[in-house]
Each structure stands twice: as structure tokens, then as C-alpha cells.
Design a protein around this motif. Structure first.
Motif, PDB file in Angstrom:
ATOM      1  N   THR A  51    -142.181  -7.594 -24.474  1.00  0.00           N
ATOM      2  CA  THR A  51    -143.278  -6.957 -23.752  1.00  0.00           C
ATOM      3  C   THR A  51    -144.563  -7.215 -24.522  1.00  0.00           C
ATOM      4  N   GLU A  52    -145.655  -6.751 -23.977  1.00  0.00           N
ATOM      5  CA  GLU A  52    -146.956  -6.915 -24.630  1.00  0.00           C
ATOM      6  C   GLU A  52    -147.288  -5.754 -25.571  1.00  0.00           C
ATOM      7  N   GLU A  53    -146.392  -4.775 -25.670  1.00  0.00           N
ATOM      8  CA  GLU A  53    -146.644  -3.618 -26.521  1.00  0.00           C
ATOM      9  C   GLU A  53    -146.590  -3.993 -28.003  1.00  0.00           C
ATOM     10  N   SER A  54    -147.047  -3.079 -28.834  1.00  0.00           N
ATOM     11  CA  SER A  54    -146.979  -3.265 -30.278  1.00  0.00           C
ATOM     12  C   SER A  54    -145.531  -3.483 -30.698  1.00  0.00           C
ATOM     13  N   PRO A  55    -145.295  -4.356 -31.673  1.00  0.00           N
ATOM     14  CA  PRO A  55    -143.931  -4.543 -32.167  1.00  0.00           C
ATOM     15  C   PRO A  55    -143.290  -3.229 -32.639  1.00  0.00           C
ATOM     16  N   LEU A  56    -144.071  -2.339 -33.206  1.00  0.00           N
ATOM     17  CA  LEU A  56    -143.521  -1.063 -33.664  1.00  0.00           C
ATOM     18  C   LEU A  56    -143.029  -0.214 -32.493  1.00  0.00           C
ATOM     19  N   VAL A  57    -143.749  -0.221 -31.396  1.00  0.00           N
ATOM     20  CA  VAL A  57    -143.330   0.528 -30.204  1.00  0.00           C
ATOM     21  C   VAL A  57    -142.021  -0.052 -29.683  1.00  0.00           C
ATOM     22  N   ARG A  58    -141.942  -1.367 -29.643  1.00  0.00           N
ATOM     23  CA  ARG A  58    -140.731  -2.022 -29.137  1.00  0.00           C
ATOM     24  C   ARG A  58    -139.526  -1.753 -30.038  1.00  0.00           C
ATOM     25  N   LEU A  59    -139.734  -1.839 -31.351  1.00  0.00           N
ATOM     26  CA  LEU A  59    -138.632  -1.603 -32.276  1.00  0.00           C
ATOM     27  C   LEU A  59    -138.167  -0.147 -32.217  1.00  0.00           C
ATOM     28  N   GLU A  60    -139.114   0.765 -32.071  1.00  0.00           N
ATOM     29  CA  GLU A  60    -138.729   2.178 -31.956  1.00  0.00           C
ATOM     30  C   GLU A  60    -137.916   2.410 -30.686  1.00  0.00           C
ATOM     31  N   ARG A  61    -138.347   1.827 -29.567  1.00  0.00           N
ATOM     32  CA  ARG A  61    -137.613   1.985 -28.311  1.00  0.00           C
ATOM     33  C   ARG A  61    -136.195   1.418 -28.442  1.00  0.00           C
ATOM     34  N   TYR A  62    -136.090   0.267 -29.068  1.00  0.00           N
ATOM     35  CA  TYR A  62    -134.804  -0.390 -29.277  1.00  0.00           C
ATOM     36  C   TYR A  62    -133.872   0.513 -30.086  1.00  0.00           C
ATOM     37  N   ALA A  63    -134.359   0.991 -31.223  1.00  0.00           N
ATOM     38  CA  ALA A  63    -133.537   1.847 -32.088  1.00  0.00           C
ATOM     39  C   ALA A  63    -133.178   3.150 -31.384  1.00  0.00           C
ATOM     40  N   ARG A  64    -134.141   3.760 -30.739  1.00  0.00           N
ATOM     41  CA  ARG A  64    -133.916   5.053 -30.071  1.00  0.00           C
ATOM     42  C   ARG A  64    -132.859   4.923 -28.972  1.00  0.00           C
ATOM     43  N   PHE A  65    -132.924   3.847 -28.202  1.00  0.00           N
ATOM     44  CA  PHE A  65    -131.935   3.648 -27.142  1.00  0.00           C
ATOM     45  C   PHE A  65    -130.516   3.646 -27.716  1.00  0.00           C
ATOM     46  N   TYR A  66    -130.301   2.852 -28.750  1.00  0.00           N
ATOM     47  CA  TYR A  66    -128.961   2.746 -29.312  1.00  0.00           C
ATOM     48  C   TYR A  66    -128.515   4.040 -29.974  1.00  0.00           C
ATOM     49  N   LEU A  67    -129.416   4.725 -30.645  1.00  0.00           N
ATOM     50  CA  LEU A  67    -129.035   5.973 -31.302  1.00  0.00           C
ATOM     51  C   LEU A  67    -128.773   7.077 -30.289  1.00  0.00           C
ATOM     52  N   GLU A  68    -129.555   7.138 -29.242  1.00  0.00           N
ATOM     53  CA  GLU A  68    -129.306   8.143 -28.206  1.00  0.00           C
ATOM     54  C   GLU A  68    -128.022   7.819 -27.434  1.00  0.00           C
ATOM     55  N   THR A  69    -127.721   6.544 -27.267  1.00  0.00           N
ATOM     56  CA  THR A  69    -126.453   6.158 -26.641  1.00  0.00           C
ATOM     57  C   THR A  69    -125.285   6.631 -27.502  1.00  0.00           C
ATOM     58  N   ALA A  70    -125.431   6.542 -28.817  1.00  0.00           N
ATOM     59  CA  ALA A  70    -124.369   7.000 -29.720  1.00  0.00           C
ATOM     60  C   ALA A  70    -124.095   8.491 -29.543  1.00  0.00           C
ATOM     61  N   VAL A  71    -125.139   9.251 -29.230  1.00  0.00           N
ATOM     62  CA  VAL A  71    -124.989  10.694 -29.036  1.00  0.00           C
ATOM     63  C   VAL A  71    -124.408  10.997 -27.658  1.00  0.00           C
ATOM     64  N   THR A  72    -124.944  10.348 -26.631  1.00  0.00           N
ATOM     65  CA  THR A  72    -124.545  10.677 -25.259  1.00  0.00           C
ATOM     66  C   THR A  72    -123.296   9.940 -24.788  1.00  0.00           C
ATOM     67  N   LYS A  73    -123.026   8.772 -25.375  1.00  0.00           N
ATOM     68  CA  LYS A  73    -121.857   7.978 -24.967  1.00  0.00           C
ATOM     69  C   LYS A  73    -121.171   7.409 -26.208  1.00  0.00           C
ATOM     70  N   PRO A  74    -120.642   8.274 -27.067  1.00  0.00           N
ATOM     71  CA  PRO A  74    -120.076   7.797 -28.338  1.00  0.00           C
ATOM     72  C   PRO A  74    -118.931   6.800 -28.164  1.00  0.00           C
ATOM     73  N   ARG A  75    -118.164   6.930 -27.103  1.00  0.00           N
ATOM     74  CA  ARG A  75    -117.049   5.996 -26.898  1.00  0.00           C
ATOM     75  C   ARG A  75    -117.553   4.573 -26.681  1.00  0.00           C
ATOM     76  N   ARG A  76    -118.743   4.436 -26.093  1.00  0.00           N
ATOM     77  CA  ARG A  76    -119.320   3.109 -25.877  1.00  0.00           C
ATOM     78  C   ARG A  76    -119.620   2.435 -27.219  1.00  0.00           C
ATOM     79  N   VAL A  77    -120.090   3.223 -28.189  1.00  0.00           N
ATOM     80  CA  VAL A  77    -120.403   2.681 -29.516  1.00  0.00           C
ATOM     81  C   VAL A  77    -119.127   2.215 -30.207  1.00  0.00           C
ATOM     82  N   ILE A  78    -118.074   3.007 -30.097  1.00  0.00           N
ATOM     83  CA  ILE A  78    -116.796   2.620 -30.696  1.00  0.00           C
ATOM     84  C   ILE A  78    -116.270   1.352 -30.024  1.00  0.00           C
ATOM     85  N   LEU A  79    -116.405   1.264 -28.704  1.00  0.00           N
ATOM     86  CA  LEU A  79    -115.994   0.064 -27.979  1.00  0.00           C
ATOM     87  C   LEU A  79    -116.781  -1.147 -28.480  1.00  0.00           C
TER      88      LEU A  79
END
Length: 177
Positions: A52-80
Motif C-alpha cells: 500500500t502507499e501507507e507508511s511502512p510502520l503502519v503496514r508492519l503494525e497491521r501485519y503483526a496485529r493481524f497475526y497476533l489477534e488471529t492467535a487469540v481468536t483462532k488459536p487452532r489456526r496458528v497451530i495448524l
């Protein structure tokens, strides 16, 4: 994978065993299809999150947040996900290295380009881009696995994900001179 029964898969999917065999010749082809579908979904997510055209920091934060929130809401997906990497040689045999490298190029290529942009903009530490991207990804993966193994409420999980995102980003941001 070895304990997977096509009859159980059909039952959970709400379809007949015959229908599964109409689309897949055997269990291994079904599992390969699942892997390839996951790889494509990951590629699409990463492209949308990082290209995207956003700041690299915004993009990296979104990337990390997505995966970490997925670990909380869908932990079995992370194990898979963790197990998929280990199962690739079984699923793809001699082609596993090629599939793995294609997956890494598709997923990590966007991450590396985002890191390169962040370094060029003076936002990220001046570290070799691949190493910095892997360091970032290692932090995300480690935090994902830790959050996935806990029994957390969404509020607790989001608070811990926020902490982890902060620590991960703080570790790669360029320090003031």
C-alpha cells in the motif's frame, strides 16, 4: 495427517464422502489442496496488508496485529500453520522445497520490500533488510505461538497482542541518533 479420515472430513464439511472423491482422488490430494489454498490466502493477505502507499510502520503494525489477534481468536489456526511447515515434506514429497520457497518468496518478499522502504525512509534500523524482516517475523511468530497456547479472553488477548506489537516494532525502529 495420518489420522485424518475422509469420512470424518466429509461429515464435518456436511458433504458426502463420494463428493469429496469427485474433487480429490485421495486424502493426500485433499491435503495438498488445503495447503495450496492456505498459501494463496496468505499471499493475498500479505499483499493487501503490505503493498500500500501507507507508511511502512503502519503496514508492519497491521501485519503483526493481524497475526497476533488471529492467535487469540483462532488459536487452532496458528497451530495448524506451525504444523503445516513441518508437514510439507510429507504432503509434497520431493517438491516440498520448491513449494516452501515459492511460499516464502510470495509472503516474505512483500515483507522484505516493506522493510527496505522503512530503512530507506529512515524509519527502521539500518540492518540488512532480509535479516531485519526475519527478525520481525521471528518476533511475530514467537508471540503468535505463545498467545495461541493460552486460554485468553479476547480482551486479555488483545491487550497482550498490543504489548507484543509494541515490543516487536520497538525492536526494529531506528533509534534516535
Amino acid at each position: 495427517m495420518q489420522g485424518t479420515d475422509i469420512g470424518e472430513v466429509a461429515k464435518k464439511a456436511g458433504v458426502s464422502r463420494t463428493l469429496i472423491y469427485y474433487y480429490f482422488k485421495d486424502k493426500m490430494e485433499l491435503i495438498q489442496g488445503m495447503f495450496l489454498e492456505y498459501f494463496e490466502a496468505a499471499k493475498q493477505f500479505v499483499g493487501g496488508a503490505l503493498i500500500t502507499e501507507e507508511s511502512p510502520l503502519v503496514r508492519l503494525e497491521r501485519y503483526a496485529r493481524f497475526y497476533l489477534e488471529t492467535a487469540v481468536t483462532k488459536p487452532r489456526r496458528v497451530i495448524l500453520y506451525r504444523n503445516m511447515i513441518n508437514d510439507m515434506p510429507i504432503v509434497f514429497g520431493g517438491q516440498s522445497q520448491a513449494f516452501y520457497h515459492t511460499f516464502l518468496d510470495n509472503v516474505h518478499g512483500s515483507l522484505i520490500r516493506t522493510v527496505e522502504e522503512g530503512i530507506a525512509a529512515g524509519l527502521l534500523a539500518e540492518v540488512e533488510p532480509r535479516l531485519l524482516a526475519q527478525t520481525f517475523m521471528g518476533g511475530v511468530t514467537g508471540a503468535m505461538l505463545e498467545l495461541a497456547k493460552r486460554q485468553l479472553s479476547e480482551d486479555e488477548g488483545r491487550a497482550l497482542a498490543d504489548q507484543a506489537v509494541g515490543v516487536i516494532l520497538q525492536g526494529i525502529v531506528k533509534s534516535p541518533a
